[in-house]
Design an enzyme around this catalytic site. Structure first.
Site, PDB file in Angstrom:
ATOM      1  N   GLU A  97      23.965  22.198 -31.665  1.00 44.88           N
ATOM      2  CA  GLU A  97      24.305  21.048 -32.502  1.00 44.88           C
ATOM      3  C   GLU A  97      23.058  20.496 -33.174  1.00 44.88           C
ATOM      4  O   GLU A  97      21.980  20.520 -32.595  1.00 44.88           O
ATOM      5  CB  GLU A  97      24.907  19.931 -31.641  1.00 44.88           C
ATOM      6  CG  GLU A  97      26.402  20.003 -31.479  1.00 44.88           C
ATOM      7  CD  GLU A  97      27.139  19.383 -32.646  1.00 44.88           C
ATOM      8  OE1 GLU A  97      26.651  19.456 -33.794  1.00 44.88           O
ATOM      9  OE2 GLU A  97      28.217  18.836 -32.415  1.00 44.88           O
ATOM     10  N   ASP A  98      23.230  19.938 -34.366  1.00 50.63           N
ATOM     11  CA  ASP A  98      22.126  19.251 -35.014  1.00 50.63           C
ATOM     12  C   ASP A  98      21.895  17.893 -34.354  1.00 50.63           C
ATOM     13  O   ASP A  98      20.784  17.554 -33.996  1.00 50.63           O
ATOM     14  CB  ASP A  98      22.352  19.100 -36.520  1.00 50.63           C
ATOM     15  CG  ASP A  98      23.693  18.460 -36.889  1.00 50.63           C
ATOM     16  OD1 ASP A  98      24.524  18.187 -35.994  1.00 50.63           O
ATOM     17  OD2 ASP A  98      23.925  18.254 -38.098  1.00 50.63           O
ATOM     18  N   ASP A 101      25.795  12.179 -31.477  1.00 46.27           N
ATOM     19  CA  ASP A 101      25.766  10.717 -31.487  1.00 46.27           C
ATOM     20  C   ASP A 101      26.982  10.160 -30.754  1.00 46.27           C
ATOM     21  O   ASP A 101      26.900   9.856 -29.580  1.00 46.27           O
ATOM     22  CB  ASP A 101      25.580  10.143 -32.893  1.00 46.27           C
ATOM     23  CG  ASP A 101      26.481  10.774 -33.941  1.00 46.27           C
ATOM     24  OD1 ASP A 101      27.523  11.345 -33.606  1.00 46.27           O
ATOM     25  OD2 ASP A 101      26.129  10.669 -35.122  1.00 46.27           O
ATOM     26  N   ARG A 163      19.343  18.328 -46.992  1.00 47.32           N
ATOM     27  CA  ARG A 163      19.249  19.341 -45.937  1.00 47.32           C
ATOM     28  C   ARG A 163      17.926  20.098 -45.993  1.00 47.32           C
ATOM     29  O   ARG A 163      17.438  20.574 -44.987  1.00 47.32           O
ATOM     30  CB  ARG A 163      20.394  20.359 -46.057  1.00 47.32           C
ATOM     31  CG  ARG A 163      21.758  19.826 -45.729  1.00 47.32           C
ATOM     32  CD  ARG A 163      22.788  20.962 -45.735  1.00 47.32           C
ATOM     33  NE  ARG A 163      24.146  20.477 -45.766  1.00 47.32           N
ATOM     34  CZ  ARG A 163      24.839  20.070 -44.710  1.00 47.32           C
ATOM     35  NH1 ARG A 163      24.282  20.069 -43.533  1.00 47.32           N
ATOM     36  NH2 ARG A 163      26.085  19.655 -44.843  1.00 47.32           N
TER      37      ARG A 163
END
Length: 173
Positions: A97-98, A101, A163
């Site tokens: 995952e980036d 949250d 990005r």
């Protein structure tokens, strides 16, 4: 988009941490084969660097989920755009995952993949926002913990922009 972007995590710090994560995962999975699952789109740069830093045999897969769309906050509804095609039965899987949250997307993906009976199912996230968590999810390999700022760069976007930045930047209104 209004506002400025200030560097939160430098390109150099990211590269060093990705190398450390790759070494840790390689040690933990020595003698095993991994299936690395990239959560598109935000994770693609991190994923590419991470898989090169891992020194055990790997297969790669891609999954696409989103709860953001073009907004700065989660809608709370996770939508699956692309599923993986590799059977997971008895395999060691790491979801990449980036950012984690709210935890809603990661929980959705874990639930989706767990019913496919992997031998193990872990997560490696570049970023974690513990203060934003709405559901308890475990991140076994964490790059950096950050506050509640909205971040872009190194694959993370705002409405499909930013990005390409080589660093993680905080959006300052």
């Amino acid at each position: 988009m209004q506002g400025k972007i200030s560097v939160l995590i430098s390109e150099e710090k990211i590269a060093a941490r990705v190398k450390e994560l790759g070494a840790q995962i390689s040690a933990d999975y020595q003698g095993k084969e991994l299936i690395m699952v990239c959560v598109l789109r935000g994770s693609f740069l991190f994923f590419a660097d991470l898989v090169r830093a891992i020194k055990v045999p790997q297969k790669i897969e891609f999954i696409s989920c989103s709860s953001y769309g073009d907004a700065k906050s989660s809608s709370g509804e996770v939508k699956l755009g692309l599923d993986i095609s590799t059977p997971l039965d008895g395999k060691h899987v790491i979801i990449v995952e980036d950012i984690v949250d709210t935890g809603l997307t990661l929980q959705y993906i874990r639930d989706l993949l767990a019913v496919r009976h992997p031998a193990s199912l872990d997560c490696c996230a570049l970023l974690e926002k513990p203060e934003a968590r709405k559901v308890p999810v475990k991140v076994e390999y964490s790059g950096f913990k950050i506050g509640n700022e909205f971040v872009v760069g190194y694959g993370l976007d705002y409405a499909h922009y930013f990005r390409e930045l080589p660093y993680i930047g905080a959006v300052v209104d």
